[in-house]
Design an enzyme around this catalytic site. Structure first.
Site, PDB file in Angstrom:
ATOM      1  N   ASP A  72      -1.700   8.681  -8.161  1.00 22.85           N
ATOM      2  CA  ASP A  72      -0.559   8.026  -7.661  1.00 22.85           C
ATOM      3  C   ASP A  72      -0.238   6.675  -7.711  1.00 22.85           C
ATOM      4  O   ASP A  72       0.855   5.994  -7.973  1.00 22.85           O
ATOM      5  CB  ASP A  72      -0.341   8.720  -6.189  1.00 22.85           C
ATOM      6  CG  ASP A  72       0.069  10.146  -6.016  1.00 22.85           C
ATOM      7  OD1 ASP A  72       0.400  10.597  -7.135  1.00 22.85           O
ATOM      8  OD2 ASP A  72       0.296  10.455  -4.885  1.00 22.85           O
ATOM      9  N   ASN A  84       7.312   3.925  -2.368  1.00 24.81           N
ATOM     10  CA  ASN A  84       6.625   4.710  -1.409  1.00 24.81           C
ATOM     11  C   ASN A  84       6.900   3.911  -0.004  1.00 24.81           C
ATOM     12  O   ASN A  84       7.572   4.650   0.883  1.00 24.81           O
ATOM     13  CB  ASN A  84       4.976   4.609  -1.500  1.00 24.81           C
ATOM     14  CG  ASN A  84       4.408   5.676  -2.128  1.00 24.81           C
ATOM     15  OD1 ASN A  84       5.201   6.613  -2.599  1.00 24.81           O
ATOM     16  ND2 ASN A  84       3.108   5.904  -2.309  1.00 24.81           N
ATOM     17  N   GLU A  85       6.623   2.856   0.343  1.00 24.85           N
ATOM     18  CA  GLU A  85       6.825   2.319   1.594  1.00 24.85           C
ATOM     19  C   GLU A  85       6.530   0.848   1.503  1.00 24.85           C
ATOM     20  O   GLU A  85       6.353   0.246   0.543  1.00 24.85           O
ATOM     21  CB  GLU A  85       5.912   2.822   2.674  1.00 24.85           C
ATOM     22  CG  GLU A  85       4.764   2.240   2.629  1.00 24.85           C
ATOM     23  CD  GLU A  85       3.705   3.032   1.714  1.00 24.85           C
ATOM     24  OE1 GLU A  85       3.103   2.504   0.963  1.00 24.85           O
ATOM     25  OE2 GLU A  85       3.586   4.443   1.850  1.00 24.85           O
ATOM     26  N   ASP A 138       1.543  -3.303  16.614  1.00 23.92           N
ATOM     27  CA  ASP A 138       0.974  -3.683  15.418  1.00 23.92           C
ATOM     28  C   ASP A 138       1.849  -4.131  14.030  1.00 23.92           C
ATOM     29  O   ASP A 138       1.264  -4.856  13.331  1.00 23.92           O
ATOM     30  CB  ASP A 138      -0.321  -2.719  15.192  1.00 23.92           C
ATOM     31  CG  ASP A 138      -1.366  -2.936  15.984  1.00 23.92           C
ATOM     32  OD1 ASP A 138      -1.604  -3.615  16.940  1.00 23.92           O
ATOM     33  OD2 ASP A 138      -2.385  -1.854  15.946  1.00 23.92           O
ATOM     34  N   ALA A 193       1.158   1.588  16.464  1.00 18.92           N
ATOM     35  CA  ALA A 193       0.482   1.217  17.848  1.00 18.92           C
ATOM     36  C   ALA A 193       1.528   0.322  18.672  1.00 18.92           C
ATOM     37  O   ALA A 193       1.307  -0.896  19.043  1.00 18.92           O
ATOM     38  CB  ALA A 193      -0.500   0.400  17.737  1.00 18.92           C
TER      39      ALA A 193
END
Length: 265
Positions: free
Chosen positions: A45, A122-123, A150, A185
């Site tokens: 990937d 993806n991100e 975070d 978080a």
């Protein structure tokens, strides 16, 4: 048809790359790294992510297909033993094009600095270089919350099985026109409060992050890590562009999910 091949760089992938290039040229297909009609990714990937960013200015003209030489991937649907079959399919068979949405990232700066635009398959993630991330999160121009924690991860449906899943986000079918916001978080107590749940935004909604304090930010776009200073806002939405995958046979998404995360006991 013009084609190009990208390799992970290991010996197995490089050998397959050379074999496929020779076979395809024997079928009188033209090798063209600059303006390919189809890009073959040999590796995993991560290799296809590299190919996506290399050819992101040709997304309307170029389709991608992947051969995985390691662990089963979500973007690579062929294995080394099938290379000859894939070559014949590329050379002789009209392929189906499957389009999936991608993520647009626009970073604007204070004092009129030049804005930066990126595309992610993806991100994209946002973290403060030092300390906690403190950002106002707006949806469709309305303040939704002040996030403290975070960081934040904004993913595409294709990327929902990657970092987003590790953060507790939902797995979305890659054909869905949406983006997903997942927390890293978050700080939740009597003073600070966030939604504490991933958000799935439809294609016509925009997510805007606005810094509360004046700090530097580490922003990732897929495998790229960027440092941005004097950030005024970070805008996320479904991009107008899409990624095209060349399909020569069915490639069921939920089967891939099952094979990757559940498997047979």
């Amino acid at each position: 048809m013009k084609f190009a091949i990208t390799s992970k760089g290991d010996s197995v992938s490089n050998t397959l790359m050379l074999k496929m290039r020779t076979y395809l040229q024997d079928f009188e297909l033209e090798y063209d790294e600059d303006q390919p009609d189809i890009v073959i990714s040999v590796g995993g990937d991560g290799t296809l992510l590299y190919a996506f960013h290399r050819y992101q200015k040709r997304l309307d003209k170029t389709a991608f297909v992947g051969v995985h030489t390691g662990h089963l991937g979500f973007y690579a649907d062929w294995v080394p033993e099938e290379v000859e079959k894939l070559v014949i399919a590329i050379a002789k068979t009209p392929y189906q094009v499957v389009e999936y949405p991608i993520l647009e990232v626009i970073i604007r700066h204070l004092n009129g600095g030049k804005e930066a635009r990126y595309l992610a398959l993806n991100e994209s993630t946002v973290k403060a270089v030092e300390g906690s991330l403190v950002m106002d999160l707006e949806i469709k121009g309305q303040r939704f919350e002040t996030f403290r924690g975070d960081g934040l991860c904004i993913s595409t449906p294709s990327g929902s099985t990657a970092y987003n899943k590790a953060l507790g986000g939902a797995i979305l079918h890659p054909s869905i026109e949406a983006i997903q916001v997942a927390e890293m978080a978050s700080i939740n107590n009597r003073v600070f409060r966030t939604i504490g749940s991933p958000l799935v935004l439809p294609g016509h909604h925009t997510c805007m992050l606005k810094p509360i304090n004046h700090v530097d930010f580490q922003i990732t776009v897929d495998h790229l890590t960027l440092l941005h200073k004097d950030v005024k806002s970070i805008q996320y939405r479904v991009a107008q562009e899409k990624i095209k995958f060349a399909r020569f046979r069915p490639f069921p998404f939920w089967k891939r999910v099952r094979d990757s995360f559940v498997g047979d006991k």
